[in-house]
Design a protein around this motif. Structure first.
Motif, mmCIF file in Angstrom:
data_model
loop_
_atom_site.group_PDB
_atom_site.id
_atom_site.type_symbol
_atom_site.label_atom_id
_atom_site.label_comp_id
_atom_site.label_asym_id
_atom_site.label_seq_id
_atom_site.Cartn_x
_atom_site.Cartn_y
_atom_site.Cartn_z
ATOM 1 N N SER A 1 0.788 -1.232 0.000
ATOM 2 C CA SER A 1 0.000 0.000 0.000
ATOM 3 C C SER A 1 0.820 1.283 0.000
ATOM 4 O O SER A 1 0.357 2.308 -0.486
ATOM 5 C CB SER A 1 -0.960 0.015 1.198
ATOM 6 N N SER A 2 2.037 1.255 0.555
ATOM 7 C CA SER A 2 2.858 2.465 0.588
ATOM 8 C C SER A 2 4.313 2.097 0.832
ATOM 9 O O SER A 2 4.636 0.993 1.285
ATOM 10 C CB SER A 2 2.385 3.414 1.695
ATOM 11 N N GLU A 3 5.177 3.062 0.556
ATOM 12 C CA GLU A 3 6.609 2.853 0.786
ATOM 13 C C GLU A 3 6.922 2.780 2.274
ATOM 14 O O GLU A 3 7.944 2.231 2.666
ATOM 15 C CB GLU A 3 7.412 3.978 0.139
ATOM 16 N N ASP A 4 6.056 3.342 3.103
ATOM 17 C CA ASP A 4 6.310 3.384 4.547
ATOM 18 C C ASP A 4 5.805 2.151 5.289
ATOM 19 O O ASP A 4 6.130 1.963 6.462
ATOM 20 C CB ASP A 4 5.633 4.610 5.155
ATOM 21 N N ALA A 5 4.983 1.312 4.648
ATOM 22 C CA ALA A 5 4.292 0.235 5.355
ATOM 23 C C ALA A 5 5.257 -0.742 6.012
ATOM 24 O O ALA A 5 5.093 -1.085 7.196
ATOM 25 C CB ALA A 5 3.365 -0.498 4.392
ATOM 26 N N PHE A 6 6.238 -1.212 5.287
ATOM 27 C CA PHE A 6 7.162 -2.211 5.829
ATOM 28 C C PHE A 6 7.921 -1.660 7.034
ATOM 29 O O PHE A 6 8.000 -2.313 8.085
ATOM 30 C CB PHE A 6 8.149 -2.659 4.745
ATOM 31 N N GLN A 7 8.467 -0.468 6.899
ATOM 32 C CA GLN A 7 9.259 0.108 7.988
ATOM 33 C C GLN A 7 8.400 0.384 9.210
ATOM 34 O O GLN A 7 8.836 0.190 10.356
ATOM 35 C CB GLN A 7 9.946 1.392 7.539
ATOM 36 N N MET A 8 7.166 0.831 8.990
ATOM 37 C CA MET A 8 6.272 1.083 10.124
ATOM 38 C C MET A 8 6.008 -0.195 10.909
ATOM 39 O O MET A 8 6.029 -0.205 12.147
ATOM 40 C CB MET A 8 4.950 1.678 9.621
ATOM 41 N N ALA A 9 5.768 -1.301 10.206
ATOM 42 C CA ALA A 9 5.536 -2.575 10.886
ATOM 43 C C ALA A 9 6.757 -2.971 11.712
ATOM 44 O O ALA A 9 6.627 -3.413 12.859
ATOM 45 C CB ALA A 9 5.198 -3.662 9.866
ATOM 46 N N CYS A 10 7.932 -2.790 11.146
ATOM 47 C CA CYS A 10 9.162 -3.136 11.875
ATOM 48 C C CYS A 10 9.333 -2.244 13.102
ATOM 49 O O CYS A 10 9.773 -2.713 14.159
ATOM 50 C CB CYS A 10 10.374 -2.996 10.960
ATOM 51 N N ASP A 11 8.975 -0.977 12.984
ATOM 52 C CA ASP A 11 9.111 -0.053 14.119
ATOM 53 C C ASP A 11 8.201 -0.452 15.275
ATOM 54 O O ASP A 11 8.579 -0.355 16.448
ATOM 55 C CB ASP A 11 8.792 1.375 13.675
ATOM 56 N N VAL A 12 6.979 -0.905 14.953
ATOM 57 C CA VAL A 12 6.071 -1.354 16.016
ATOM 58 C C VAL A 12 6.653 -2.585 16.700
ATOM 59 O O VAL A 12 6.636 -2.699 17.939
ATOM 60 C CB VAL A 12 4.669 -1.666 15.457
ATOM 61 N N MET A 13 7.204 -3.508 15.938
ATOM 62 C CA MET A 13 7.806 -4.711 16.520
ATOM 63 C C MET A 13 8.979 -4.348 17.438
ATOM 64 O O MET A 13 9.136 -4.944 18.509
ATOM 65 C CB MET A 13 8.283 -5.655 15.415
ATOM 66 N N ARG A 14 9.778 -3.393 17.017
ATOM 67 C CA ARG A 14 10.906 -2.974 17.862
ATOM 68 C C ARG A 14 10.410 -2.370 19.168
ATOM 69 O O ARG A 14 11.023 -2.547 20.225
ATOM 70 C CB ARG A 14 11.788 -1.973 17.113
ATOM 71 N N GLU A 15 9.287 -1.664 19.114
ATOM 72 C CA GLU A 15 8.710 -1.087 20.325
ATOM 73 C C GLU A 15 8.289 -2.188 21.293
ATOM 74 O O GLU A 15 8.547 -2.100 22.504
ATOM 75 C CB GLU A 15 7.518 -0.213 19.945
ATOM 76 N N VAL A 16 7.649 -3.242 20.772
ATOM 77 C CA VAL A 16 7.307 -4.398 21.610
ATOM 78 C C VAL A 16 8.582 -5.003 22.190
ATOM 79 O O VAL A 16 8.623 -5.398 23.360
ATOM 80 C CB VAL A 16 6.530 -5.450 20.791
ATOM 81 N N GLY A 17 9.633 -5.062 21.383
ATOM 82 C CA GLY A 17 10.899 -5.628 21.840
ATOM 83 C C GLY A 17 11.506 -4.877 23.005
ATOM 84 O O GLY A 17 12.098 -5.488 23.906
ATOM 85 N N ARG A 18 11.344 -3.561 23.023
ATOM 86 C CA ARG A 18 11.891 -2.775 24.144
ATOM 87 C C ARG A 18 11.161 -3.105 25.449
ATOM 88 O O ARG A 18 11.775 -3.166 26.520
ATOM 89 C CB ARG A 18 11.789 -1.282 23.831
ATOM 90 N N VAL A 19 9.865 -3.331 25.360
ATOM 91 C CA VAL A 19 9.108 -3.702 26.562
ATOM 92 C C VAL A 19 9.512 -5.099 27.018
ATOM 93 O O VAL A 19 9.757 -5.332 28.214
ATOM 94 C CB VAL A 19 7.590 -3.651 26.302
ATOM 95 N N ALA A 20 9.614 -6.017 26.086
ATOM 96 C CA ALA A 20 10.022 -7.379 26.437
ATOM 97 C C ALA A 20 11.387 -7.392 27.101
ATOM 98 O O ALA A 20 11.609 -8.091 28.100
ATOM 99 C CB ALA A 20 10.045 -8.250 25.177
ATOM 100 N N GLN A 21 12.294 -6.609 26.568
ATOM 101 C CA GLN A 21 13.647 -6.561 27.129
ATOM 102 C C GLN A 21 13.632 -6.041 28.560
ATOM 103 O O GLN A 21 14.375 -6.513 29.422
ATOM 104 C CB GLN A 21 14.540 -5.688 26.259
ATOM 105 N N ALA A 22 12.744 -5.087 28.833
ATOM 106 C CA ALA A 22 12.645 -4.552 30.199
ATOM 107 C C ALA A 22 12.178 -5.606 31.184
ATOM 108 O O ALA A 22 12.466 -5.518 32.384
ATOM 109 C CB ALA A 22 11.679 -3.364 30.215
ATOM 110 N N TYR A 23 11.474 -6.629 30.686
ATOM 111 C CA TYR A 23 11.020 -7.726 31.539
ATOM 112 C C TYR A 23 11.952 -8.935 31.469
ATOM 113 O O TYR A 23 11.625 -10.008 31.969
ATOM 114 C CB TYR A 23 9.585 -8.125 31.154
ATOM 115 N N GLY A 24 13.112 -8.743 30.849
ATOM 116 C CA GLY A 24 14.135 -9.786 30.856
ATOM 117 C C GLY A 24 14.126 -10.730 29.682
ATOM 118 O O GLY A 24 14.801 -11.767 29.721
#
Length: 327
Positions: A215-238
């Motif tokens: 749908s757009s040039e930004d779609a792939f990167q946006m999905a990856c950015d959301v996943m990285r955000e989840v990863g930061r929370v997971a890392q905080a919990y070990g």
């Protein structure tokens, strides 16, 4: 003879009950909309991996109706992870029953542990792209299938650990793949990175995964950015299971579908059929866990607010008000 109850005989529950059936387990399946079809004809499973098969569980319309076929060694919960789901299996739970959660989301186990403190809780992470194309007919379109399980909590007693191991042995005997983890939460966070991203995005945009990426040039990167955000929370919990490499692996499957045909995630399927979506299990709990360790998650908060709005438009409970009109 091992006995199992499948609660939620939709697409995933149909296939998972079939696995146990092939392992020699007596399977009772709680069916709702597909009860008549399953009762009369069984479940038709069409799979690129296993071909065409018929599953013949004992079909019942409710948990209460399942009780005469127990007691159950395993209660496999394959329904949506809504806040009150743990209460719906109460009539089937007996001493010795292990409750297996084949549900998406994070932080979903505590409600079961509190409601059934004497029972083993086995938390499971599902990788099985299936859809119920009509009542009693399930399609498995890709060879992917894996069930990752572990006790909740990770420090559960040896008998609970043994029940998890035995469950995995039954799974493998049924011709499927099951991995047992000492601490399953790392795998839960890893799957959440995917579910908290493409599930709400596809539901909100009404695009399957491949078409969203187109749908757009930004779609792939946006999905990856959301996943990285989840990863930061997971890392905080070990838990360090969400890495650039794991994100790349997750996204690879969706990129490949741009050539072979997209897949509608479960939230999009629910929206298309006017069903409530798993907002709290997939997004709300993640946002609250982030707040608990003071991590800002703007992407997740935005998706959570939008998904809550979408869900509100579907359920339209007593708080919903119609658009005002000029008299």
């Amino acid at each position: 003879m091992t006995k199992a109850l499948v609660f939620g005989t939709g697409a995933v529950g149909s296939v998972y009950g079939w696995f146990l059936e092939k392992a020699g387990v007596t399977v009772t399946a709680v069916c709702r909309s597909n009860y008549n079809q399953v009762k009369q004809n069984g479940l038709l499973i069409r799979s690129k991996k296993w071909g065409r098969n018929i599953s013949k569980p004992i079909a019942v319309p409710s948990v209460a109706a399942a009780k005469p076929y127990g007691p159950f060694d395993y209660i496999l919960v394959c329904s949506k992870a809504f806040p009150d789901t743990h209460t719906l299996i109460k009539e089937a739970v007996t001493p010795g029953s292990a409750i297996v959660l084949a549900q998406n989301g994070i932080g979903i186990e505590e409600a079961y542990a509190k409601a059934y403190p004497q029972n083993s809780i086995i938390s499971g992470v599902v990788y099985l792209p299936v859809v119920q194309v009509e009542l009693g007919v399930v399609e498995h379109g890709t060879p992917l299938e894996r069930f990752e399980v572990g006790t909740y909590p990770a420090s559960a007693s040896p008998p609970s650990k043994a029940q998890a191991e035995h469950f995995a042995e039954l799974w493998e005997a049924g011709g499927a793949t099951c991995h047992v983890y000492d601490d399953i939460q790392g795998q839960r966070w890893s799957k959440l990175a995917l579910n908290a991203t493409l599930n709400p995005i596809c539901a909100l945009t009404l695009c399957d995964d491949a078409n969203f990426l187109r749908s757009s040039e930004d779609a792939f990167q946006m999905a990856c950015d959301v996943m990285r955000e989840v990863g930061r929370v997971a890392q905080a919990y070990g838990y360090n299971t969400i890495t650039d490499e794991s994100i790349k692996e997750h996204m690879k499957r969706h990129q490949e579908r741009m050539d072979t045909g997209g897949k509608a995630p479960s939230m999009l399927q629910d929206v298309e059929h006017g069903r409530p979506i798993e907002v709290e299990a997939i997004l709300g709990n993640a946002v609250r866990l982030a707040q608990g360790v003071k991590i800002d998650v703007p992407y997740l908060r935005l998706l959570y607010a939008l998904a809550k709005g979408l869900n509100f438009s579907i359920i339209r409970d007593g708080a919903w008000r119609p658009i005002a009109t000029v008299q």
